[in-house]
Motif scaffolding. Structure first.
Motif, PDB file in Angstrom:
ATOM      1  N   LEU A   1      43.382  -7.898  69.140  1.00  0.00           N
ATOM      2  CA  LEU A   1      43.667  -8.106  67.718  1.00  0.00           C
ATOM      3  C   LEU A   1      42.426  -7.854  66.868  1.00  0.00           C
ATOM      4  O   LEU A   1      42.497  -7.210  65.810  1.00  0.00           O
TER       5      LEU A   1
ATOM      6  N   ARG B   1      39.879  -5.949  67.672  1.00  0.00           N
ATOM      7  CA  ARG B   1      39.556  -4.522  67.677  1.00  0.00           C
ATOM      8  C   ARG B   1      40.377  -3.756  66.648  1.00  0.00           C
ATOM      9  O   ARG B   1      39.866  -2.863  65.976  1.00  0.00           O
ATOM     10  N   THR B   2      41.660  -4.091  66.525  1.00  0.00           N
ATOM     11  CA  THR B   2      42.494  -3.379  65.552  1.00  0.00           C
ATOM     12  C   THR B   2      42.205  -3.833  64.128  1.00  0.00           C
ATOM     13  O   THR B   2      42.335  -3.060  63.186  1.00  0.00           O
ATOM     14  N   GLY B   3      41.834  -5.108  63.984  1.00  0.00           N
ATOM     15  CA  GLY B   3      41.584  -5.650  62.652  1.00  0.00           C
ATOM     16  C   GLY B   3      42.841  -5.854  61.833  1.00  0.00           C
ATOM     17  O   GLY B   3      42.770  -6.054  60.622  1.00  0.00           O
ATOM     18  N   ARG B   4      44.011  -5.843  62.480  1.00  0.00           N
ATOM     19  CA  ARG B   4      45.284  -5.927  61.764  1.00  0.00           C
ATOM     20  C   ARG B   4      46.025  -7.221  62.099  1.00  0.00           C
ATOM     21  O   ARG B   4      46.115  -7.613  63.263  1.00  0.00           O
ATOM     22  N   SER B   5      46.575  -7.836  61.063  1.00  0.00           N
ATOM     23  CA  SER B   5      47.425  -9.008  61.247  1.00  0.00           C
ATOM     24  C   SER B   5      48.833  -8.549  61.623  1.00  0.00           C
ATOM     25  O   SER B   5      49.299  -7.501  61.169  1.00  0.00           O
ATOM     26  N   ARG B   6      49.507  -9.359  62.458  1.00  0.00           N
ATOM     27  CA  ARG B   6      50.866  -8.970  62.875  1.00  0.00           C
ATOM     28  C   ARG B   6      51.584 -10.150  63.517  1.00  0.00           C
ATOM     29  O   ARG B   6      50.955 -11.125  63.967  1.00  0.00           O
TER      30      ARG B   6
ATOM     31  N   THR C   1      46.922 -13.885  61.886  1.00  0.00           N
ATOM     32  CA  THR C   1      46.186 -13.372  60.728  1.00  0.00           C
ATOM     33  C   THR C   1      44.770 -13.076  61.190  1.00  0.00           C
ATOM     34  O   THR C   1      44.025 -13.975  61.582  1.00  0.00           O
ATOM     35  N   VAL C   2      44.402 -11.793  61.158  1.00  0.00           N
ATOM     36  CA  VAL C   2      43.122 -11.347  61.708  1.00  0.00           C
ATOM     37  C   VAL C   2      42.125 -11.124  60.578  1.00  0.00           C
ATOM     38  O   VAL C   2      42.397 -10.378  59.635  1.00  0.00           O
TER      39      VAL C   2
ATOM     40  N   THR D   1      34.099   5.239  65.611  1.00  0.00           N
ATOM     41  CA  THR D   1      35.457   4.699  65.550  1.00  0.00           C
ATOM     42  C   THR D   1      35.933   4.260  66.928  1.00  0.00           C
ATOM     43  O   THR D   1      36.550   3.199  67.089  1.00  0.00           O
TER      44      THR D   1
ATOM     45  N   ARG E   1      37.146   0.500  67.786  1.00  0.00           N
ATOM     46  CA  ARG E   1      38.580   0.235  67.961  1.00  0.00           C
ATOM     47  C   ARG E   1      39.058   0.184  69.410  1.00  0.00           C
ATOM     48  O   ARG E   1      40.091  -0.422  69.688  1.00  0.00           O
TER      49      ARG E   1
END
Length: 233
Positions: A50, A52-57, A69-70, A219, A223
């Motif tokens: 989570l 590494r992606t930096g995205r909440s999901r 929530t990241v 990158t 990532r």
């Protein structure tokens, strides 16, 4: 969000440390997972992915359910050397979301005309870098080909555990660089973190193409899992 949880989250943000809030969507209960606590957590692989992606999901049932929530610090790019590659790399990195700083004591090179809109620090790295806030969320590139300028910067980047460290130069040049840094007291295992020659091996020739190769390698380091990022280099 409870006030104490918000206080803890703000402390992590201020210190530029990543964190995850797991929300139980059924009850509304929340818990904070700090990056330095992941190793001993219930799902370390998930939490590392989570971040590494930096995205909440949303999290599926196998992942424990709820919503993640990241929160990750915005990445920085610190470049040693106001050179032609830097002129191409700086705007590309800014588009990719990096806060860019160029460090070069050679004032004839570090000019606003050559780097419009980019933070320039016309000081020697050992003077400039402590005030820039180099950290784990920083990509660091040494591009001058001058050991007097590059080497102190690389030592600082290694000490601060930058997520990416790259240096311009051939394998022969890098071998000499490693010899110098070992003699200065840097552990040889740490020096293996330096990507040199810098950038992915895409046959880049021009400064712009080399900049593309560097940004791609940065990158991957940001990532991908460490093993996968190494394989792409």
């Amino acid at each position: 969000m409870k006030l104490e949880l918000l206080r803890q989250l703000n402390a992590e943000r201020q210190a530029r440390r990543a964190a995850i809030i797991i929300t139980d969507t059924a009850t509304g209960d929340q818990r904070l997972i700090r990056e330095d606590e992941i190793a001993g957590s219930d799902r370390p692989d998930l939490y590392r992915a989570l971040i590494r992606t930096g995205r909440s999901r949303p999290l599926n049932e196998e992942e424990g359910g709820g919503f993640a929530t990241v929160m990750v610090p915005p990445p920085k790019l610190v470049v040693i050397g106001a050179v032609h590659i830097s002129q191409a790399l700086a705007p590309m990195a800014r588009i990719a979301g990096y806060d860019v700083t160029i460090v070069d004591p050679r004032t004839a090179f570090a000019t606003a005309d050559r780097f419009p809109g980019v933070r320039l620090v016309a000081e020697w790295p050992d003077v400039a870098l402590p005030g820039i806030g180099v950290d784990r969320w920083t990509a660091f590139c040494a591009l001058t080909h001058d050991p007097k300028i590059d080497d102190p910067g690389l030592i600082h980047a290694l000490d601060k555990n930058c997520f990416y460290i790259g240096a311009l130069g051939s394998r022969k040049t890098h071998a000499r660089r490693v010899e110098r840094l070992v003699q200065s007291g840097i552990d040889a295992a740490m020096l293996s973190r330096i990507k040199a020659p810098i950038g992915l091996a895409i046959g880049a020739q021009s400064p712009a193409e080399i900049a593309v190769a560097i940004l791609a390698q940065m990158t991957a380091a940001l990532r991908l899992e460490p093993e996968t990022a190494t394989e792409t280099a």
